[in-house]
Design an enzyme around this catalytic site. Sequence first.
Site, mmCIF file in Angstrom:
data_model
loop_
_atom_site.group_PDB
_atom_site.id
_atom_site.type_symbol
_atom_site.label_atom_id
_atom_site.label_comp_id
_atom_site.label_asym_id
_atom_site.label_seq_id
_atom_site.Cartn_x
_atom_site.Cartn_y
_atom_site.Cartn_z
ATOM 1 C CB SER A 6 -10.437 6.285 -2.036
ATOM 2 O OG SER A 6 -10.323 5.537 -1.118
ATOM 3 C CG HIS A 62 -14.440 5.683 0.472
ATOM 4 N ND1 HIS A 62 -15.439 4.874 -0.337
ATOM 5 C CD2 HIS A 62 -12.937 6.168 0.643
ATOM 6 C CE1 HIS A 62 -13.601 4.495 -1.039
ATOM 7 N NE2 HIS A 62 -12.903 4.567 -0.511
#
Length: 195
Positions: free
Chosen positions: A96, A121
């Site tokens: 992330s 993501h």
Amino acid sequence: MIIPTIIEKNVGYDIFSRLLKDRIIFVGGREGEVDTASATMIIAQLLYLDAEDSEREINLYINSPGGLVTAGLAIYDTMQFIKAPITTICMGQAMSFGAVLLAAGSKGKRYALPHARIMIHQPLIWGGGISGQVTDIEIESNELRKNKEHLLDILAHHTGQDKEKIRQDSERNYYMSAQEAKAYGLIDEVLDLKK
């Protein structure tokens, strides 16, 4: 968590303070998450080392599952603001926002260890669920969309990938090995293990 103390020339340092003397910073707070407290500490360390010597390299070691977008952006902006070159090294995971920070290191100085895992993501809302009036939820949704576009721009800038490819890849968790992260442009080299 117990932090070891190092005694050097009759002076005691906790291990992180000792490593800071060697211009080494670790990313993450509790459980490695990028949160407001850990971001404040990392930013202070970056600013201190840059003020001490803006031409010497800073080494940012990352083992993080990610965290808050706002906290991550504060670190990212500081990395781009200071003059000192920044080497980023992924040990374990850069998930992330950890992956964004990994990619944000100085070109040619972004690394991962061979067994590291990297994941990108889209930003998400986490916590106790969404509640409020429809207008409030729409405001939060619009902010989330803006964050998504902003992060896509940042990753496109640092990886050289097309923004639409990153958009498609990051619709869900997109995991990469160190070699795959190199091919993607998130890092420049996979470090060899000495043993």
